[in-house]
Design an enzyme around this catalytic site. Structure first.
Site, mmCIF file in Angstrom:
data_model
loop_
_atom_site.group_PDB
_atom_site.id
_atom_site.type_symbol
_atom_site.label_atom_id
_atom_site.label_comp_id
_atom_site.label_asym_id
_atom_site.label_seq_id
_atom_site.Cartn_x
_atom_site.Cartn_y
_atom_site.Cartn_z
ATOM 1 C CD GLU A 27 9.893 13.248 11.047
ATOM 2 O OE1 GLU A 27 8.791 12.754 11.339
ATOM 3 O OE2 GLU A 27 10.736 12.658 10.365
ATOM 4 C CD GLU A 80 13.190 0.961 9.456
ATOM 5 O OE1 GLU A 80 13.691 1.967 9.984
ATOM 6 O OE2 GLU A 80 13.693 -0.164 9.531
ATOM 7 C CB CYS A 117 13.394 9.304 7.545
ATOM 8 S SG CYS A 117 14.292 8.074 6.586
ATOM 9 C CE LYS A 134 -1.798 2.886 2.350
ATOM 10 N NZ LYS A 134 -1.586 4.216 1.684
HETATM 11 P P1 NAD Z 1 2.221 8.608 7.347
HETATM 12 O O1 NAD Z 1 2.446 7.832 8.593
HETATM 13 O O2 NAD Z 1 1.153 9.615 7.326
HETATM 14 O O3 NAD Z 1 1.885 7.593 6.147
HETATM 15 C C1 NAD Z 1 2.759 6.569 5.759
HETATM 16 C C2 NAD Z 1 1.959 5.471 5.099
HETATM 17 O O4 NAD Z 1 1.126 4.873 6.067
HETATM 18 C C3 NAD Z 1 1.018 5.947 3.995
HETATM 19 O O5 NAD Z 1 0.949 4.948 3.004
HETATM 20 C C4 NAD Z 1 -0.309 6.092 4.718
HETATM 21 O O6 NAD Z 1 -1.413 5.973 3.871
HETATM 22 C C5 NAD Z 1 -0.217 4.919 5.678
HETATM 23 N N1 NAD Z 1 -1.004 5.054 6.904
HETATM 24 C C6 NAD Z 1 -1.294 6.191 7.605
HETATM 25 N N2 NAD Z 1 -2.035 5.880 8.682
HETATM 26 C C7 NAD Z 1 -2.198 4.534 8.678
HETATM 27 C C8 NAD Z 1 -2.882 3.617 9.512
HETATM 28 N N3 NAD Z 1 -3.564 4.011 10.580
HETATM 29 N N4 NAD Z 1 -2.839 2.294 9.207
HETATM 30 C C9 NAD Z 1 -2.154 1.869 8.139
HETATM 31 N N5 NAD Z 1 -1.508 2.690 7.290
HETATM 32 C C10 NAD Z 1 -1.527 4.002 7.557
HETATM 33 O O7 NAD Z 1 3.646 9.208 6.945
HETATM 34 P P2 NAD Z 1 3.976 10.160 5.700
HETATM 35 O O8 NAD Z 1 3.541 11.539 6.029
HETATM 36 O O9 NAD Z 1 3.531 9.513 4.442
HETATM 37 O O10 NAD Z 1 5.590 10.088 5.697
HETATM 38 C C11 NAD Z 1 6.405 10.927 6.424
HETATM 39 C C12 NAD Z 1 6.932 10.210 7.653
HETATM 40 O O11 NAD Z 1 7.627 9.032 7.283
HETATM 41 C C13 NAD Z 1 7.935 11.040 8.417
HETATM 42 O O12 NAD Z 1 7.645 10.933 9.786
HETATM 43 C C14 NAD Z 1 9.267 10.380 8.110
HETATM 44 O O13 NAD Z 1 10.269 10.543 9.074
HETATM 45 C C15 NAD Z 1 8.861 8.961 7.989
HETATM 46 N N6 NAD Z 1 9.852 8.197 7.242
HETATM 47 C C16 NAD Z 1 10.641 7.321 7.921
HETATM 48 C C17 NAD Z 1 11.622 6.603 7.245
HETATM 49 C C18 NAD Z 1 12.519 5.631 7.962
HETATM 50 O O14 NAD Z 1 13.176 4.836 7.300
HETATM 51 N N7 NAD Z 1 12.582 5.652 9.273
HETATM 52 C C19 NAD Z 1 11.772 6.778 5.873
HETATM 53 C C20 NAD Z 1 10.947 7.693 5.221
HETATM 54 C C21 NAD Z 1 9.976 8.398 5.913
#
Ligand code: NAD
Length: 484
Positions: free
Chosen positions: A388, A251, A285, A176
């Site tokens: 963040e 992650e 990230c 997804k």
């Molecule tokens: P997000 O958590 O809003 O969404 C990430 C994914 O999860 C999307 O596909 C979203 O649709 C899905 N999602 C959201 N809520 C969910 C739920 N309740 N159940 C299942 N899926 C759900 O994050 P974002 O805004 O897309 O990405 C930015 C974040 O990602 C930042 O916090 C960044 O630090 C983090 N990030 C971490 C890494 C790492 O390797 N640690 C890498 C890249 C990004």
């Protein structure tokens, strides 16, 4: 005006509209205008994808590792053939400079497929000898259907980071991608079919987190969830997986310190600090969003970083020479803008940026542009220094000595990555050991050896991905203890 395209799900080797025929607009961040519609899937779509993956599982897991690797290598070759359209799609989806997508995102996604295909062939098992009594050997078998959920900042790269080890080890997958940046995942699905990957091995279900994502997390036929995204969503997923005893890898976010000692090569440290703060508009990230500088070098370093930020002019992401593009969405831009306003209220001095940027050309009117921003003078305990922002905002703080540097570096809830600049070898090892982070870069940033573990500590995540760790996560160990 670009042509609107539909981005449907890919289930059992076929493109399918979502069952409720619900769609979401996909906005190009550089223009603020919709250019596609993506499936707004619900539980029924996820269920169909999980069943397709489940049906493909016996055949795929029954292949030899070598045959699976061959199929994955074919997919990697097709991705390489299509670097240019993929980079363009990624740039349109995310607002990142096309040069960055061409040089980093797409080649690294290809490298992930090739690395995990090879690694799964060469993975070795474990053997423990009890002389005169028994021998133990540990089998590792795929878990079944892997649920893979990824964010918008490096859409193809982060998806490939999960899909490649999952399917190389014999699992089938339901992925997804982020609903904000769905295009390259759809292109990947088409290439997977073209490459001859058996239908159902890789299924893509688009949609929002609380609906499609949550349905995947809660599906009883999905025993393992690999999630990359925000700490907030990660906490919810961890809770749900805990209740159903699923394996979960998270992650999550970061607030990474970039620690510069006065004895460092300051040319390199400053140049890299600017890159580490603002690459992909600060939306990686691993970005260094807190620069900590030893007092005696503080003024010099701060001036150089601020000058570097002023030199990065937001441009049209689709132009080859652009080095700094658009933020991913208007909503995210508002969040960044309000963080900078809070920093001002808390007494921070904005040394560079701190404002929305105008559109670089007529095509980009309505785009989400923000100036690279450098802020000094904040209390390290304030929210802006601890939470963040995930945008083009870096803070700078002075420190006195090693102990002070370590205390500041560790002073947030996160522990994803850190950078450390010094010419003193012993200090480098000493401080690296004390910093709470999954990876510490010494005199560099973003160098990655795919064999090494990757992931964060504290609120940055649970579990590790990368190399052998990922092969372990996607396989279940079983010990055989045989009496001799
Ligand atoms: P997000 O958590 O809003 O969404 C990430 C994914 O999860 C999307 O596909 C979203 O649709 C899905 N999602 C959201 N809520 C969910 C739920 N309740 N159940 C299942 N899926 C759900 O994050 P974002 O805004 O897309 O990405 C930015 C974040 O990602 C930042 O916090 C960044 O630090 C983090 N990030 C971490 C890494 C790492 O390797 N640690 C890498 C890249 C990004």
């Amino acid at each position: 005006m670009p042509v609107m395209t539909d981005l449907p799900n890919h289930i059992g080797g076929e493109f399918r509209a979502p069952e409720r025929d619900a769609w979401l607009d996909v906005i190009e961040p550089a223009t603020g205008r919709p250019y596609a519609r993506v499936a707004d899937s619900g539980a029924a779509d996820v269920d169909a994808a999980v069943h397709a993956a489940r049906a493909a599982y016996p055949g795929w897991s029954g292949l030899s590792a070598r045959d699976r690797a061959r199929a994955i290598m074919r997919l990697a070759d097709l991705l390489e053939r299509d670097i240019e359209p993929l980079a363009r799609a990624e740039s349109i989806d995310t607002g990142k400079p096309i040069a960055l997508a061409r040089r980093v995102d797409i080649p690294r996604a290809i490298a992930n497929f090739r690395f995990f295909a090879g690694a799964s062939i060469h993975a070795s098992g474990e053997f423990h000898d009890m002389p005169g009594e028994a021998i133990n050997y540990t089998l590792r078998r795929p878990r079944g259907v892997a649920g893979l959920i990824s964010p918008w900042n490096l859409p193809l790269y982060l998806l490939s980071w999960k899909i490649a080890p999952a399917i190389a080890t014999g699992n089938t997958a339901v992925a997804k991608p982020s609903e904000v940046t769905p295009k390259t995942a759809t292109m990947l699905a088409a290439l997977a079919s073209e490459s001859g990957l058996p239908p159902g091995v890789l299924n893509i279900v688009h949609g929002r987190g609380p609906t499609a994502g949550a349905a995947l997390v809660e599906h009883p036929l999905v025993p393992a969830i690999s999630f990359t995204g925000s700490t907030r969503a990660g906490r919810w997923i961890a809770g749900r997986c805990g209740e159903s005893l699923k394996r979960v890898s998270l992650e999550l976010g970061g607030k990474n310190p970039n620690v510069i000692f006065a004895d460092a090569d300051l040319d390199q440290a400053c140049e890299t600090a600017v890159r580490a703060a603002f690459t992909n508009q600060g939306q990686i990230c691993l970005c260094g969003s807190r620069v900590l500088v030893q007092c005696s070098a503080y003024e010099q370093v701060v001036e150089r970083i601020a000058a570097g930020a002023r030199g990065l002019v937001p441009g049209d992401p689709l132009e080859d020479e652009t080095r700094f593009g658009a933020l991913v969405s208007a909503e995210h831009l508002d969040k960044v803008q309000s963080a900078v306003e809070s920093a001002r209220r808390l007494g921070g001095q904005v040394l560079a940026g701190g404002r929305r940027a105008g559109p670089p050309n007529a095509r980009c009117e309505g785009g989400c542009f923000y100036e690279p921003t450098v802020i000094a003078g904040l209390d390290p305990a304030c929210e802006i220094e601890r939470e963040e922002i995930f945008g083009p905002v870096v803070t700078v703080t002075p420190f006195d000595d090693e102990d002070h540097a370590v205390a500041l570096a560790n002073g947030t809830p996160y522990g994803l990555a850190a950078m450390l600049w010094t010419r003193d070898l012993s200090r480098a090892h000493r401080v690296a050991e004390r910093i709470e982070a999954g990876i510490v870069w010494v005199n560099c940033w973003m160098l990655r050896d795919l064999r090494t573990p990757f992931g964060g500590t504290k609120d940055s995540g649970v579990g590790r991905e990368g190399g052998l760790e990922a092969l372990r996560f996607f396989t279940e160990p079983k010990n055989v203890c045989a009496k001799i």
